[in-house]
Design a protein around this motif. Structure first.
Motif, PDB file in Angstrom:
ATOM      1  N   ALA A  48      19.365 -31.932  -6.919  1.00  0.00           N
ATOM      2  CA  ALA A  48      20.302 -32.775  -6.240  1.00  0.00           C
ATOM      3  C   ALA A  48      21.812 -31.885  -6.094  1.00  0.00           C
ATOM      4  CB  ALA A  48      20.404 -33.901  -6.863  1.00  0.00           C
ATOM      5  N   LEU A  49      22.095 -31.412  -7.330  1.00  0.00           N
ATOM      6  CA  LEU A  49      23.391 -30.740  -7.265  1.00  0.00           C
ATOM      7  C   LEU A  49      23.359 -29.486  -6.074  1.00  0.00           C
ATOM      8  CD1 LEU A  49      26.027 -30.005  -8.682  1.00  0.00           C
ATOM      9  CD2 LEU A  49      24.760 -28.646 -10.411  1.00  0.00           C
ATOM     10  N   GLN A  50      22.144 -28.711  -6.290  1.00  0.00           N
ATOM     11  CA  GLN A  50      22.467 -27.718  -5.195  1.00  0.00           C
ATOM     12  C   GLN A  50      22.035 -28.233  -4.036  1.00  0.00           C
ATOM     13  OE1 GLN A  50      19.440 -24.115  -6.466  1.00  0.00           O
ATOM     14  NE2 GLN A  50      19.098 -25.930  -8.012  1.00  0.00           N
ATOM     15  N   GLY A  51      21.523 -29.330  -3.596  1.00  0.00           N
ATOM     16  CA  GLY A  51      21.519 -29.884  -2.335  1.00  0.00           C
ATOM     17  C   GLY A  51      22.796 -30.421  -2.080  1.00  0.00           C
ATOM     18  N   ILE A  52      23.923 -30.531  -2.863  1.00  0.00           N
ATOM     19  CA  ILE A  52      25.200 -30.942  -2.435  1.00  0.00           C
ATOM     20  C   ILE A  52      26.079 -29.528  -2.049  1.00  0.00           C
ATOM     21  CG2 ILE A  52      27.441 -32.065  -3.312  1.00  0.00           C
ATOM     22  CD1 ILE A  52      25.891 -33.815  -5.003  1.00  0.00           C
ATOM     23  N   LEU A  53      25.780 -28.701  -2.980  1.00  0.00           N
ATOM     24  CA  LEU A  53      26.510 -27.520  -2.865  1.00  0.00           C
ATOM     25  C   LEU A  53      26.270 -26.829  -1.510  1.00  0.00           C
ATOM     26  CD1 LEU A  53      26.578 -26.113  -6.517  1.00  0.00           C
ATOM     27  CD2 LEU A  53      28.385 -27.460  -5.221  1.00  0.00           C
ATOM     28  N   VAL A  54      24.972 -26.766  -1.186  1.00  0.00           N
ATOM     29  CA  VAL A  54      24.406 -25.881  -0.029  1.00  0.00           C
ATOM     30  C   VAL A  54      25.108 -26.381   1.288  1.00  0.00           C
ATOM     31  CG1 VAL A  54      22.099 -25.253  -0.966  1.00  0.00           C
ATOM     32  CG2 VAL A  54      22.178 -27.059   0.382  1.00  0.00           C
ATOM     33  N   GLY A  55      25.808 -27.457   1.288  1.00  0.00           N
ATOM     34  CA  GLY A  55      26.248 -28.130   2.374  1.00  0.00           C
ATOM     35  C   GLY A  55      27.636 -27.135   2.849  1.00  0.00           C
ATOM     36  N   THR A  56      27.739 -25.929   2.450  1.00  0.00           N
ATOM     37  CA  THR A  56      28.669 -25.118   3.031  1.00  0.00           C
ATOM     38  C   THR A  56      28.183 -24.443   4.411  1.00  0.00           C
ATOM     39  OG1 THR A  56      27.543 -23.544   1.703  1.00  0.00           O
ATOM     40  CG2 THR A  56      29.551 -24.268   0.577  1.00  0.00           C
ATOM     41  N   GLY A  57      26.918 -24.437   4.554  1.00  0.00           N
ATOM     42  CA  GLY A  57      26.465 -24.119   5.486  1.00  0.00           C
ATOM     43  C   GLY A  57      26.310 -22.819   6.119  1.00  0.00           C
ATOM     44  N   LEU A  58      26.601 -21.952   4.894  1.00  0.00           N
ATOM     45  CA  LEU A  58      26.439 -20.432   5.357  1.00  0.00           C
ATOM     46  C   LEU A  58      25.074 -19.962   5.562  1.00  0.00           C
ATOM     47  CD1 LEU A  58      28.828 -19.034   2.473  1.00  0.00           C
ATOM     48  CD2 LEU A  58      29.420 -19.417   4.770  1.00  0.00           C
ATOM     49  N   VAL A  59      23.943 -20.468   5.091  1.00  0.00           N
ATOM     50  CA  VAL A  59      22.544 -20.105   5.382  1.00  0.00           C
ATOM     51  C   VAL A  59      22.096 -21.374   6.106  1.00  0.00           C
ATOM     52  CG1 VAL A  59      20.353 -19.865   4.485  1.00  0.00           C
ATOM     53  CG2 VAL A  59      22.260 -18.628   3.241  1.00  0.00           C
ATOM     54  N   ARG A  60      21.566 -20.781   7.126  1.00  0.00           N
ATOM     55  CA  ARG A  60      20.850 -21.877   7.756  1.00  0.00           C
ATOM     56  C   ARG A  60      19.081 -21.410   8.452  1.00  0.00           C
ATOM     57  NH1 ARG A  60      23.906 -25.787  10.229  1.00  0.00           N
ATOM     58  NH2 ARG A  60      26.167 -25.566  10.096  1.00  0.00           N
ATOM     59  N   LEU A  61      18.371 -22.448   8.425  1.00  0.00           N
ATOM     60  CA  LEU A  61      17.013 -22.330   8.862  1.00  0.00           C
ATOM     61  C   LEU A  61      16.845 -22.958  10.083  1.00  0.00           C
ATOM     62  CD1 LEU A  61      14.683 -22.297   5.582  1.00  0.00           C
ATOM     63  CD2 LEU A  61      15.233 -20.637   7.094  1.00  0.00           C
ATOM     64  N   LYS A  62      16.751 -22.156  11.220  1.00  0.00           N
ATOM     65  CA  LYS A  62      16.654 -22.763  12.678  1.00  0.00           C
ATOM     66  C   LYS A  62      15.817 -21.754  13.381  1.00  0.00           C
ATOM     67  CE  LYS A  62      21.114 -20.625  13.918  1.00  0.00           C
ATOM     68  NZ  LYS A  62      22.287 -20.880  14.565  1.00  0.00           N
ATOM     69  N   ARG A  63      15.463 -22.706  14.500  1.00  0.00           N
ATOM     70  CA  ARG A  63      14.532 -22.052  15.448  1.00  0.00           C
ATOM     71  C   ARG A  63      15.139 -21.654  16.861  1.00  0.00           C
ATOM     72  NH1 ARG A  63       9.036 -22.958  15.087  1.00  0.00           N
ATOM     73  NH2 ARG A  63       9.559 -24.980  13.859  1.00  0.00           N
ATOM     74  N   GLN A  64      15.142 -20.489  17.166  1.00  0.00           N
ATOM     75  CA  GLN A  64      15.378 -19.989  18.524  1.00  0.00           C
ATOM     76  C   GLN A  64      14.794 -20.532  19.723  1.00  0.00           C
ATOM     77  OE1 GLN A  64      18.605 -18.624  18.293  1.00  0.00           O
ATOM     78  NE2 GLN A  64      18.410 -18.057  16.142  1.00  0.00           N
ATOM     79  N   GLY A  65      15.520 -21.205  20.516  1.00  0.00           N
ATOM     80  CA  GLY A  65      14.660 -21.452  21.892  1.00  0.00           C
ATOM     81  C   GLY A  65      14.015 -22.940  21.611  1.00  0.00           C
TER      82      GLY A  65
END
Length: 384
Positions: free
Chosen positions: A180-197
Motif C-alpha cells: 500500500a505504501l509503495q502504491g501511494i509513492l508510485v503516484g509520481t508517474g515517472l514510470v508508466r505501463l501503456k500500450r501504443q496505438g
C-alpha cells in the motif's frame, strides 16, 4: 527463487545461532523487516534529538524500497519480496473474486497501513506487530515455542496461506501495508505501463491469465501501477500470438525490460548491501548509558523494569563481591525473533564490561535500551 531460498536459510541459521548451536548468522530477522526502518524515519522526523543510524539494515532496506517506489515502480514486490514469492509457491488454484468485491478488498491494505501509522502516532508503537504474518513466517524454525508468544501472527499466516492457495498474490492484493505504501509513492508517474496505438488482442488473453494481481492487461490501454507489482509479464514480446503488448516508459521514454531490471537490481542491492554492508552483517550503535562503578553495590538479587519495544520489561540481576554476575530477563512483551539476540548480547556485554555502555543491536534498538534501562533501575536498589 534464489532470494527466497537465502531468506529461508537465514531464518534457520539465525535460530541455530540464537540457540548457541553455531556462532555465526547470515541475517537477523529484524534486518529483513522494512517497517523497522520506516519506524526509524518516523522518529527522526518528529524528534530533533533522534540520531539516525544510516547503516542500520532495516533502514537501508526501507530506503531502497522507497527510492524505487518514488521512481515509479513496485519493483520490490515483483522481484525481491520473499513473502510475495511464498504466495506464488503456495498458489495452486486460479480462483478470482467478483470484480466489485476484488476492487473493494484491495482497499484493506491501505486501511492496515493507516492503522499502523495512527497507532504509532497515538500509542508510540505498532499494535499490529503481534498479528504480522511475516514475523510468524520468520519464526517457523522456532515452533512450537514461538506459537505461544505470537499465536495471532501464526493464525494470520495460516489465513494468508489458505487465501494464497486459491487466489494469486492474496496477501499482496488485499493485506500488505508495504505494498500500500509503495502504491501511494508510485503516484509520481515517472514510470508508466501503456500500450501504443489501439488495443488489438488475438483473444488468447495469455497476459491477463499470467498477471499475478489480475489487472487484465490484455484489455487495458494503461496499467494502474499502484496495484501492479511490476512483474513485466505483459510487456515486450511475451505474447504467444504476437500481439503488441504494453511498453514500459520512464519519463515518457521507452525502457526495455532487461535494462530496467539490471538498473533496479543494482540500485536496490547497492543501497541495501553496498552502502550498508557493515550494517547488513549486524552493525550496532551505543546506547546512552553509564559506567557501572565497581564494588559499590550490596551483594544480593535485585529487580528492575524498563520500556523496550513494549512496556513491562523486567530483569533480575545478581550482585556478588560488588559486581554483576548474572542477569535474567524474567518478564517482557517483546516480539519473537527480535528480542532473543538483544537479550543475549546486552546481558553478556554488561556482565563482561561491568558497564551499561554497551553496543545496541541495529534493528532491535528499543529492546536493547529497555534491557539497559531495567538493569540500571535494578542497580538503584543495590546502591549502599
Amino acid at each position: 527463487m534464489l532470494i527466497f531460498a537465502v531468506v529461508c536459510l537465514s531464518f534457520i541459521i539465525y535460530r541455530l545461532y540464537l540457540n548457541g548451536i553455531i556462532d555465526f548468522k547470515l541475517f537477523s530477522i529484524h534486518t529483513l523487516t522494512p517497517f523497522g526502518g520506516l519506524g526509524m524515519m518516523y522518529h527522526w522526523l518528529i524528534d530533533s534529538t533522534y540520531v539516525l543510524d544510516y547503516t542500520t539494515p532495516s533502514f537501508l532496506l526501507a530506503t531502497a524500497i522507497i527510492i524505487l517506489a518514488l521512481l515509479g515502480t513496485r519493483f520490490f514486490c515483483g522481484w525481491i519480496c520473499p513473502f510475495g514469492s511464498l504466495n506464488d509457491y503456495i498458489n495452486q488454484k486460479d480462483y478470482e473474486l467478483p470484480a466489485k468485491t476484488d476492487a473493494f478488498l484491495r482497499y484493506i491494505k491501505y486501511f492496515v497501513l493507516f492503522f499502523i501509522i495512527f497507532s504509532k502516532i497515538l500509542v508510540g508503537t505498532c499494535v499490529l506487530t503481534g498479528f504480522d504474518p511475516w514475523i510468524a513466517f520468520a519464526n517457523i524454525p522456532a515452533l512450537p515455542g514461538a506459537f505461544k508468544e505470537i499465536p495471532y501472527a501464526f493464525l494470520v499466516l495460516l489465513l494468508v496461506l489458505i487465501g494464497a492457495f486459491f487466489i494469486k498474490r492474496f496477501f499482496c492484493r488485499y493485506l500488505c501495508p508495504l505494498g500500500a505504501l509503495q502504491g501511494i509513492l508510485v503516484g509520481t508517474g515517472l514510470v508508466r505501463l501503456k500500450r501504443q496505438g489501439a488495443i488489438i488482442c488475438n483473444n488468447c488473453y495469455n497476459c491477463s491469465i499470467q498477471c499475478p494481481v489480475n489487472l487484465k492487461p490484455g484489455i487495458q490501454r494503461s496499467i494502474d501501477l499502484a496495484e501492479c507489482i511490476g512483474c513485466l509479464r505483459c510487456t515486450g514480446d511475451n505474447c504467444s500470438r504476437g500481439t503488441t503488448l504494453l511498453e514500459m516508459t520512464f519519463m515518457n521514454k521507452r525502457l526495455k525490460p532487461y535494462p530496467y531490471l539490471t538498473i533496479a537490481f543494482l540500485l536496490f542491492f547497492g543501497i541495501y548491501l553496498g552502502v550498508g554492508y557493515n550494517g547488513t552483517l549486524g552493525a550496532s550503535g551505543t546506547a546512552d548509558s553509564s559506567i557501572i562503578s565497581r564494588n559499590i553495590y550490596h551483594d544480593g538479587i535485585y529487580y528492575g523494569t524498563g520500556v523496550g519495544f513494549a512496556p513491562g520489561l523486567r530483569v533480575k540481576i545478581e550482585v556478588a563481591n560488588g559486581q554483576i554476575i548474572k542477569i535474567d530477563v524474567v518478564k517482557h512483551s517483546e516480539t519473537s525473533g527480535y528480542y532473543e539476540e538483544a537479550f543475549i548480547k546486552i546481558t553478556d556485554g554488561i556482565i563482561n564490561s561491568q558497564s551499561t555502555e554497551v553496543d545496541v543491536i541495529s534493528g532491535a534498538t528499543y529492546t536493547c535500551k529497555g534491557v539497559i534501562e531495567a538493569v540500571e533501575d535494578a542497580l538503584e536498589e543495590a546502591r549502599p
